[in-house]
Design an enzyme around this catalytic site. Structure first.
Site, mmCIF file in Angstrom:
data_model
loop_
_atom_site.group_PDB
_atom_site.id
_atom_site.type_symbol
_atom_site.label_atom_id
_atom_site.label_comp_id
_atom_site.label_asym_id
_atom_site.label_seq_id
_atom_site.Cartn_x
_atom_site.Cartn_y
_atom_site.Cartn_z
ATOM 1 N N LEU A 65 22.842 49.075 31.783
ATOM 2 C CA LEU A 65 22.139 48.890 30.866
ATOM 3 C C LEU A 65 20.775 48.199 31.503
ATOM 4 C CD1 LEU A 65 24.884 47.686 28.337
ATOM 5 C CD2 LEU A 65 24.267 50.021 29.104
ATOM 6 N N ASN A 66 19.756 48.701 31.068
ATOM 7 C CA ASN A 66 18.561 48.121 31.547
ATOM 8 C C ASN A 66 17.448 48.077 30.462
ATOM 9 O OD1 ASN A 66 16.932 46.759 33.615
ATOM 10 N ND2 ASN A 66 15.660 48.841 33.911
ATOM 11 N N GLY A 68 16.782 45.428 28.328
ATOM 12 C CA GLY A 68 16.425 44.219 27.978
ATOM 13 C C GLY A 68 15.278 43.463 28.411
ATOM 14 N N GLN A 144 17.644 54.384 24.891
ATOM 15 C CA GLN A 144 18.328 53.634 23.727
ATOM 16 C C GLN A 144 17.815 54.029 22.659
ATOM 17 O OE1 GLN A 144 18.437 49.354 24.268
ATOM 18 N NE2 GLN A 144 20.317 49.323 23.048
ATOM 19 N N ASP A 203 21.430 43.209 34.883
ATOM 20 C CA ASP A 203 21.128 42.047 35.402
ATOM 21 C C ASP A 203 22.401 41.224 35.958
ATOM 22 O OD1 ASP A 203 22.472 41.120 33.148
ATOM 23 O OD2 ASP A 203 21.018 39.602 32.503
ATOM 24 N N LYS A 350 20.549 35.107 33.016
ATOM 25 C CA LYS A 350 20.233 34.805 31.671
ATOM 26 C C LYS A 350 19.118 33.836 31.826
ATOM 27 C CE LYS A 350 23.095 37.808 30.371
ATOM 28 N NZ LYS A 350 22.657 39.242 30.347
#
Length: 446
Positions: A65-66, A68, A144, A203, A350
């Site tokens: 998942l990339n 963000g 997405q 991440d 984060k």
């Protein structure tokens, strides 16, 4: 959404959530309705031979998942474009991890990224440096979906003339399943003979593709599995798995789904000992069958997320973003399971606190591109948010990351700059002296 060419199944998912929102749904998972999760298999106890690992790796795909942006660190592009080791970015390390498994086990191991409309172009440009990364017949990424932000006062789509792109948002990582379907990627994977997928946040470099884990999932016959870790006092926030009393199913409860009156018990490590890593596994043909039979609507629990239309402007109109968590799919599939993994599979970045640790000598990068901790337990880093929150401020003040392998903790209060060859040992603290200061080269702190 139709005018913006959003796919019909994604519109149906949004419509289903919107009807729940109109009906007053909160998405809360109350403590009175669940039991804690205790009995979980341990990855450390799993055994498999080289052939089983290769067989499983030959039919597994890696999904990252990339989508963000690193907005919490003042970025306006994909966080994974940040360097983490010397001149290597998150994306570089991920690409190397996948290519190493391909070489070691002689498998194709497709790598696919789920991007948002804000992260796609820059990320693909960076990945182009890795020759042969794309597998024939499969794309390197898929997009997405997007949905309108809703005014908090009347649930109508918000209008923001200053930047119309801010009128839209991604639907949370629960959109993974719909995006796989509407992009055609899920069907292409299944048609190409792939059986399983391992999914994690880009991440989190700890979630490297692991053939031993692939062999474990293949051996379970489960349609879905979640990786969990033992909680520590630093893990009071974040999602955790619970067991729903009404039917015995595993359920993911995120922080946003925890009622205020349940917060203390939900954070109690003795009551809920595991947290959800957001690393998960699923059976590709069974996912495709399930999505086709439900018109693309898995029925994931609603997460109501309240923000402002411009996240950098707290005076801009309040909006509701309808979201869902991909880990919530654990309750959709009969026979879904969980496995306890070592903390090394959970290294998310984060904040700049996490980034300092990752760039330091607390971690070593092996020839297989896996990050491994050099010390245990890892030190606690707490940097002054006034001066270290954004990546620009962090890089200006930490041009040279100090040695932390001998540290227990580093607390920084005030405006400090780290020069070369600073070594931190034990518990170290820098106090606010009211003016910008430097830690001289060669200093030993603590």
């Amino acid at each position: 959404m139709e005018r913006a060419d959003v796919a019909a199944p994604a519109i149906e998912v949004f419509s289903d959530f919107y009807r729940q929102l109109e009906g007053g749904a909160t998405g809360l998972v109350r403590e009175a309705d669940v039991d804690p999760l205790f009995d979980v298999d341990r990855a450390a106890d799993v055994e498999s031979d080289a052939q089983a690992q290769r067989d499983a790796a030959a039919v597994t795909a890696v999904i990252k998942l990339n989508g963000g942006l690193g907005t919490s660190m003042g970025m306006d592009r994909a966080k994974t474009l940040l360097p983490v080791r010397a001149d290597l970015t998150f994306l570089d390390v991920i690409a190397r991890q996948v290519q190493q498994v391909r070489r070691d086990h002689d498998v194709s191991l497709p790598l696919l990224f789920m991007h948002s409309f804000r992260t796609r172009d820059d990320s693909l440009a960076a990945l182009a440096a890795h020759e042969g990364l794309e597998v024939d017949g499969l794309p390197l990424d898929f997009l997405q979906n997007r949905e309108p932000k809703l005014r908090a006062d009347d649930l109508t789509p918000v209008t923001w003339d200053a930047d119309p792109s801010l009128e839209w948002c991604p639907p949370g990582h629960g959109d993974l399943y719909t995006a796989l379907l509407v992009s055609g990627v899920l069907e292409r994977l299944v048609d190409a003979g792939y059986r399983y997928a391992t999914v994690s946040n880009a991440d989190n470099l700890g979630a490297a593709p692991d053939p031993a884990m692939m062999a474990w999932f293949a051996s379970t016959g489960a349609p879905y599995a979640a990786e969990v870790c033992r909680r520590t006092p630093a893990d009071v926030k974040g999602g955790h798995l619970v067991v729903r009393r009404s039917d015995g199913r595993l359920v993911l409860r995120e922080t946003a789904q925890t009622a205020d009156e349940d917060a203390e018990r939900a954070a109690d490590l003795t009551v809920h000992p595991f947290f959800h890593t957001n690393n998960l596994w699923f059976d590709l043909p069974r996912l495709l069958e399930t999505l086709r039979s439900s018109n693309g609507v898995l029925g994931l629990p609603l997460i109501r997320n309240e923000k402002t239309v411009d996240p950098t402007d707290p005076t801009s109109p309040k909006v509701v973003q309808i979201e869902s968590a991909m880990g919530a799919a654990v309750e959709v599939f009969d026979g879904a399971t969980a496995i306890e993994v070592d903390r090394s599979r959970f290294l998310p970045v984060k904040t700049t606190n996490d980034l300092m640790l990752l760039r330091s000598d607390v971690y070593g990068l092996g020839d297989d591109a896996r990050l491994r901790a050099t010390v245990d337990p890892r030190p606690l880093v707490d940097l002054d948010r006034r001066f270290f929150t954004t990546i620009a401020d962090f890089d200006a003040r930490v041009p040279h990351v100090p040695s932390l392998s001998g540290a227990s903790s580093l607390t920084v209060r005030g405006d400090w700059r780290f020069e070369r060859d600073v070594v931190v040992v034990g518990d170290a603290r820098l106090d606010d002296e009211g003016t910008a200061r430097s830690v001289p080269a060669g200093t030993r702190l603590g």
